[in-house]
Design a protein around this motif. Structure first.
Motif, PDB file in Angstrom:
ATOM      1  N   UNK A   1       0.860  -1.191   0.000  1.00 12.77           N
ATOM      2  CA  UNK A   1       0.000   0.000   0.000  1.00 12.77           C
ATOM      3  C   UNK A   1       0.888   1.229   0.000  1.00 12.77           C
ATOM      4  N   UNK A   2       0.282   2.390  -0.243  1.00 13.47           N
ATOM      5  CA  UNK A   2       1.038   3.636  -0.171  1.00 13.47           C
ATOM      6  C   UNK A   2       1.587   3.874   1.223  1.00 13.47           C
ATOM      7  N   UNK A   3       0.863   3.395   2.240  1.00 13.76           N
ATOM      8  CA  UNK A   3       1.345   3.539   3.611  1.00 13.76           C
ATOM      9  C   UNK A   3       2.588   2.690   3.844  1.00 13.76           C
ATOM     10  N   UNK A   4       2.604   1.478   3.301  1.00 11.45           N
ATOM     11  CA  UNK A   4       3.776   0.620   3.456  1.00 11.45           C
ATOM     12  C   UNK A   4       4.999   1.235   2.791  1.00 11.45           C
ATOM     13  N   UNK A   5       4.786   1.901   1.673  1.00 15.64           N
ATOM     14  CA  UNK A   5       5.885   2.594   1.007  1.00 15.64           C
ATOM     15  C   UNK A   5       6.449   3.692   1.904  1.00 15.64           C
ATOM     16  N   UNK A   6       5.574   4.461   2.566  1.00 17.66           N
ATOM     17  CA  UNK A   6       6.027   5.519   3.474  1.00 17.66           C
ATOM     18  C   UNK A   6       6.759   4.933   4.676  1.00 17.66           C
ATOM     19  N   UNK A   7       6.230   3.865   5.239  1.00 15.19           N
ATOM     20  CA  UNK A   7       6.868   3.216   6.390  1.00 15.19           C
ATOM     21  C   UNK A   7       8.256   2.720   6.007  1.00 15.19           C
ATOM     22  N   UNK A   8       8.357   2.092   4.849  1.00 17.95           N
ATOM     23  CA  UNK A   8       9.647   1.590   4.372  1.00 17.95           C
ATOM     24  C   UNK A   8      10.629   2.743   4.156  1.00 17.95           C
ATOM     25  N   UNK A   9      10.150   3.809   3.517  1.00 17.96           N
ATOM     26  CA  UNK A   9      11.036   4.940   3.223  1.00 17.96           C
ATOM     27  C   UNK A   9      11.553   5.609   4.492  1.00 17.96           C
ATOM     28  N   UNK A  10      10.713   5.733   5.511  1.00 17.88           N
ATOM     29  CA  UNK A  10      11.172   6.329   6.756  1.00 17.88           C
ATOM     30  C   UNK A  10      12.144   5.396   7.469  1.00 17.88           C
ATOM     31  N   UNK A  11      11.869   4.098   7.412  1.00 14.08           N
ATOM     32  CA  UNK A  11      12.761   3.125   8.045  1.00 14.08           C
ATOM     33  C   UNK A  11      14.146   3.137   7.408  1.00 14.08           C
ATOM     34  N   UNK A  12      14.205   3.350   6.096  1.00 16.22           N
ATOM     35  CA  UNK A  12      15.468   3.302   5.363  1.00 16.22           C
ATOM     36  C   UNK A  12      16.124   4.667   5.209  1.00 16.22           C
ATOM     37  N   UNK A  13      15.504   5.704   5.749  1.00 15.95           N
ATOM     38  CA  UNK A  13      16.087   7.035   5.647  1.00 15.95           C
ATOM     39  C   UNK A  13      15.913   7.680   4.301  1.00 15.95           C
ATOM     40  N   UNK A  14      15.029   7.148   3.443  1.00 15.82           N
ATOM     41  CA  UNK A  14      14.786   7.742   2.129  1.00 15.82           C
ATOM     42  C   UNK A  14      14.047   9.061   2.287  1.00 15.82           C
ATOM     43  N   UNK A  15      13.172   9.128   3.291  1.00 15.32           N
ATOM     44  CA  UNK A  15      12.513  10.387   3.642  1.00 15.32           C
ATOM     45  C   UNK A  15      12.911  10.729   5.073  1.00 15.32           C
ATOM     46  N   UNK A  16      13.241  11.979   5.336  1.00 10.63           N
ATOM     47  CA  UNK A  16      13.719  12.333   6.676  1.00 10.63           C
ATOM     48  C   UNK A  16      12.601  12.697   7.641  1.00 10.63           C
ATOM     49  N   UNK A  17      11.459  13.166   7.119  1.00  7.32           N
ATOM     50  CA  UNK A  17      10.414  13.703   7.983  1.00  7.32           C
ATOM     51  C   UNK A  17       9.520  12.586   8.508  1.00  7.32           C
ATOM     52  N   UNK A  18       9.234  12.564   9.803  1.00  4.71           N
ATOM     53  CA  UNK A  18       8.394  11.503  10.367  1.00  4.71           C
ATOM     54  C   UNK A  18       6.913  11.784  10.261  1.00  4.71           C
ATOM     55  N   UNK A  19       6.535  12.976   9.785  1.00  5.67           N
ATOM     56  CA  UNK A  19       5.131  13.331   9.719  1.00  5.67           C
ATOM     57  C   UNK A  19       4.583  13.734  11.074  1.00  5.67           C
TER      58      UNK A  19
END
Length: 370
Positions: A302-320
């Motif tokens: 899902x789009x949420x899983x993509x966000x969770x993965x990206x935050x876990x891997x440091x691809x996105x810095x902001x936690x929301x």
């Protein structure tokens, strides 16, 4: 078995999650949106709303996040504050954005003449919600007569909040309640709605808990025992964030727990972060714990899983923010239920978008040829 009927609070994280479902999934979702009470903090407004704002804000949000598909609007928690005039104004405002938004009424609401003015123009005139302890055929029949409706005009939600849902003891009683409701008449759909999630957060700071999704097990077992045909029996829960539809009695509230509730095929994985530290560090750790667990469904789930993965891997810095975390919880949860119901019905859904990880090219990878 489809569509799926989630009971969602009309809060920022939950209505935005519904709006972000992929198109092929939205075709099979009909949410029951519950308008919060005036005591509920509104993240979009950054305060609690006023009575005069409810109709305008609700209409705008329906128009932005759920403008085309049928859904159900439950105003139970705001009705006393709005009064009949305010309720009528709210629905007329919402219908300008989405004419397929069906009002939800409790049995006691049907005695109010207002609900004769809230019928929808389509085949579904109203939706009725009954608690499992109210599932008495005569009570339901008499309530429908007061407003001039037949079961065939309505979808009925059967709310099992507070009922014990352990499949070892509950399947027979749940099936019996659904059968009693079904005997009233040929409803357009009889929707089971309930959740085994506890009222209080089960995870201590920094800890992880697994909560069984008994509501899903009981519904699945009831399909075999209930006399209602599967194509007229619907499944609903309360999303990922709560086991009871309730709002605070007083305005305001404390700081949201930094956590995610991640739905698996049989459980809800509650991953709570530490109570101290920056949001960026704490939520990154929460996401890492999900991604590295055996329960992670994959980045494309899902789009949420993509966000969770990206935050876990440091691809996105902001936690929301807390609203973003609620959105991720809700979006992943809905895709889990939609995919599982789809599997029962023989319907498949496309994988979600995957954000590519940045890569460092070797200095010698792209040698120029002279």
């Amino acid at each position: 078995m489809l569509p799926y009927y989630p009971g969602l609070r009309f809060k920022q994280g939950e209505y935005t999650a519904a709006g972000k479902l992929p198109h092929d999934a939205q075709l099979f979702v009909e949410p029951r949106f519950v308008v919060p009470s005036l005591t509920e903090f509104d993240p979009a407004l950054e305060r609690t709303p006023t009575v005069d704002e409810i109709a305008h804000e609700t209409g705008n949000r329906v128009g932005k996040h759920w403008p085309f598909k049928r859904a159900f609007l439950d105003t139970h928690f705001i009705a006393r504050d709005l009064g009949d005039v305010g309720l009528l104004r709210l629905f007329r405002t919402v219908w300008r954005w989405n004419a397929d938004m069906v009002p939800v009424a409790r049995l006691t609401d049907l005695a109010n003449p207002l609900f004769r003015n809230l019928w929808c123009d389509g085949p579904t005139k109203l939706a009725v919600l009954v608690g499992y302890e109210e599932a008495d055929g005569k009570l339901i029949t008499d309530a429908l007569k007061t407003v001039g409706l037949e079961p065939s005009d309505c979808v009925i939600f059967v709310d099992f909040t507070g009922a014990p849902l352990d499949p070892k003891i509950a399947t027979g009683s749940v099936s019996g309640v659904l059968d009693r409701v079904g005997e009233v008449g040929l409803w357009q759909r009889v929707v089971f709605q309930g959740s085994n999630f506890p009222k209080k957060n089960p995870a201590a700071p920094g800890k992880t808990e697994l909560i069984p999704r008994y509501e899903w097990e009981v519904f699945h077992a009831s399909l075999k025992e209930c006399s209602i045909p599967p194509d007229r029996l619907g499944y609903g829960d309360f999303g990922a964030d709560h086991g009871k539809m309730a709002f605070p009695r007083k305005k305001g509230g404390g700081r949201a727990h930094r956590q995610l509730r991640y739905t698996t095929p049989t459980n809800t994985l509650v991953v709570r972060g530490a109570d101290t530290g920056r949001d960026a560090d704490v939520m990154s750790d929460v996401c890492k714990r999900i991604v590295e667990s055996e329960h992670f469904a994959g980045q494309a789930f899902s789009a949420a899983d993509d966000r969770i993965y990206c935050l876990a891997k440091g691809i996105i810095p902001a936690p929301g923010s807390a609203s973003n975390w609620r959105e991720w919880n809700t979006l992943h949860h809905m895709m889990r239920v939609i995919r599982d119901l789809g599997e029962l019905a023989g319907v498949e859904f496309s994988p979600g978008h995957v954000t590519a990880e940045p890569s460092q090219h070797s200095l010698f990878e792209d040698n120029l040829v002279n």
